[in-house]
Enzyme design. Structure first.
Site, PDB file in Angstrom:
ATOM      1  N   ASN A 153     -44.889  23.369 -26.566  1.00  0.00           N
ATOM      2  CA  ASN A 153     -45.713  22.669 -25.582  1.00  0.00           C
ATOM      3  C   ASN A 153     -46.230  21.366 -26.205  1.00  0.00           C
ATOM      4  OD1 ASN A 153     -47.703  21.803 -23.837  1.00  0.00           O
ATOM      5  ND2 ASN A 153     -48.790  23.749 -23.744  1.00  0.00           N
ATOM      6  N   CYS A 180     -52.379  18.798 -20.141  1.00  0.00           N
ATOM      7  CA  CYS A 180     -50.960  19.040 -19.842  1.00  0.00           C
ATOM      8  C   CYS A 180     -50.517  18.412 -18.530  1.00  0.00           C
ATOM      9  CB  CYS A 180     -50.681  20.532 -19.839  1.00  0.00           C
ATOM     10  SG  CYS A 180     -51.021  21.247 -21.452  1.00  0.00           S
ATOM     11  N   HIS A 229     -43.933  21.520 -16.434  1.00  0.00           N
ATOM     12  CA  HIS A 229     -44.610  21.449 -17.735  1.00  0.00           C
ATOM     13  C   HIS A 229     -44.190  22.667 -18.547  1.00  0.00           C
ATOM     14  CE1 HIS A 229     -47.479  21.230 -20.878  1.00  0.00           C
ATOM     15  NE2 HIS A 229     -48.179  22.275 -20.454  1.00  0.00           N
TER      16      HIS A 229
END
Ligand code: UT7
Length: 333
Positions: A286, A116, A256
């Protein structure tokens, strides 16, 4: 003389057409829309469907859009860096596939695996090639087809991920605009809590690994959450302090998008109000390396030359970090 900076001069994002809502997931696992929304902020995610379609296909859309917006030809690109944990192949690098598909015949490229945090890692690497004067046009892509490594019988994990890609173009800036500072961190001991068990050299693919569903994301969500919530906030505050930024100085936090609760905690530690936080987790979930460039793409029209942006992420590895960007252009429309 102002030191040469690497500035983002164009951005573009892409998510596939097909949407998987929380209600669709209710049909696959024992979950419900209310739980997912309140625990994560996610309402839907986009999923790349179609035989033979991979991460590069989404990245290609982002890179083509980028070139169009900036009015450049793909042959003008010197270097393309792709951040992904879902490469088209174990090798060659997805960057090679993307450069071939878009016709970036003068570019070389490589992939970065930082989960990520992949996009911010790649951004800070790409910036070096501009700052040294070595290259003129560097493309940084963050792209992941998370649906290719998700076990849709694991309710604790499958609900948060989606597919998507975003890309930025880096070029030199002599006005003091661009990537001003970055703080990158990693702690490999965190690998136990978020990883893919099989398919690497430690545990190559076998019938047994497939039967045990070891080719999907394994996440100890509670533990990852605990580290994410502290570290993403800490590193965001660290970059503010290093650059003498107060919360008023920050125009946008670009976090994020893993869990709305992690984003809220980060914003709150920074003293940044909700209206200054880019958040599209409800639409995309995500998308791993795709989240931050997808935010920049969605907010591009609101961004103004001189805006102070803090990009921050936490992810598998563990990896985390923050980048301070002074936005370099006003959107045309
Ligand atoms: O992106 C890079 C890094 N990743 C992250 O940052 C993700 C970090 N982790 C998280 O976002 C959260 O941990 C999750 C969203 C993955 C899970 O949320 P949580 O609040 O940590 O849930 P939990 O695992 O503590 O589970 C709480 C309860 C459990 O039930 P009991 O034991 O309290 O009866 C779970 O079984 O919720 C249950 N549960 C669910 N219930 C309905 C877990 N998943 C689900 C689900 N639907 N999908």
């Amino acid at each position: 003389m102002t030191q040469m900076k690497a500035a983002i001069t164009a951005v573009h994002g892409y998510v596939p057409e097909d949407i998987m809502t929380n209600h669709d997931l209710e049909k696959l696992v024992d979950t419900n829309d209310e739980w997912i929304r309140t625990r994560t902020g996610i309402e839907q995610r986009h999923i790349l469907k179609g035989e033979g379609k991979g991460t590069s296909d989404m990245a290609v859309e982002a890179v083509r859009g980028l070139c169009e917006k900036r009015g450049i030809d793909p042959t003008d690109i010197d270097l393309l860096i792709c951040a992904t944990v879902t490469p088209d192949f174990t090798f060659p690098a997805t960057a090679n596939v993307i450069t071939d598909k878009v016709g970036a015949t003068n570019a070389w490229g490589f992939d970065i695996i930082a989960a990520c945090s992949g996009f911010i890692y790649a951004l800070s690497v790409g910036a070096q090639f501009i700052e040294t004067g070595k290259y003129k046009k560097v493309v940084v892509v963050g792209a992941d087809k998370m649906s290719s490594i998700i076990d849709y019988s694991d309710r604790a994990t499958c609900i948060i991920f989606g597919d998507g890609a975003g890309a930025v173009l880096l070029e030199a800036n002599n006005e003091g605009l661009g990537i001003i500072d970055s703080v990158m961190k990693s702690d490999g001991s965190g690998r136990a809590f978020l990883h893919q068990k099989a398919g690497g050299s430690v545990k190559p693919a076998s019938h047994a690994t497939v039967d045990a569903r070891e080719h999907s994301v394994y996440q100890d969500g509670k533990t990852v959450f605990k580290y994410a919530v502290v570290n993403m906030a800490d590193v965001s505050v660290e970059i503010m302090e290093r650059n003498n930024l107060t919360s008023e100085d920050i125009t946008w936090l670009v976090p994020h998008q893993a869990n709305k609760r992690i984003i809220d905690a980060t914003a709150s530690r920074m003293g940044v109000s909700e209206d200054k936080v880019m958040m599209n987790i409800h639409r995309y979930g995500n998308t791993t390396a795709g989240t931050i460039p997808l935010c920049l793409h969605d907010w591009e029209k609101q961004l103004k030359k001189g805006d102070n942006l803090v990009l921050s992420a936490f992810g598998g590895g563990f990896t985390w970090g923050a980048v301070y960007v002074k936005w370099a252009y006003d959107s045309k429309s």
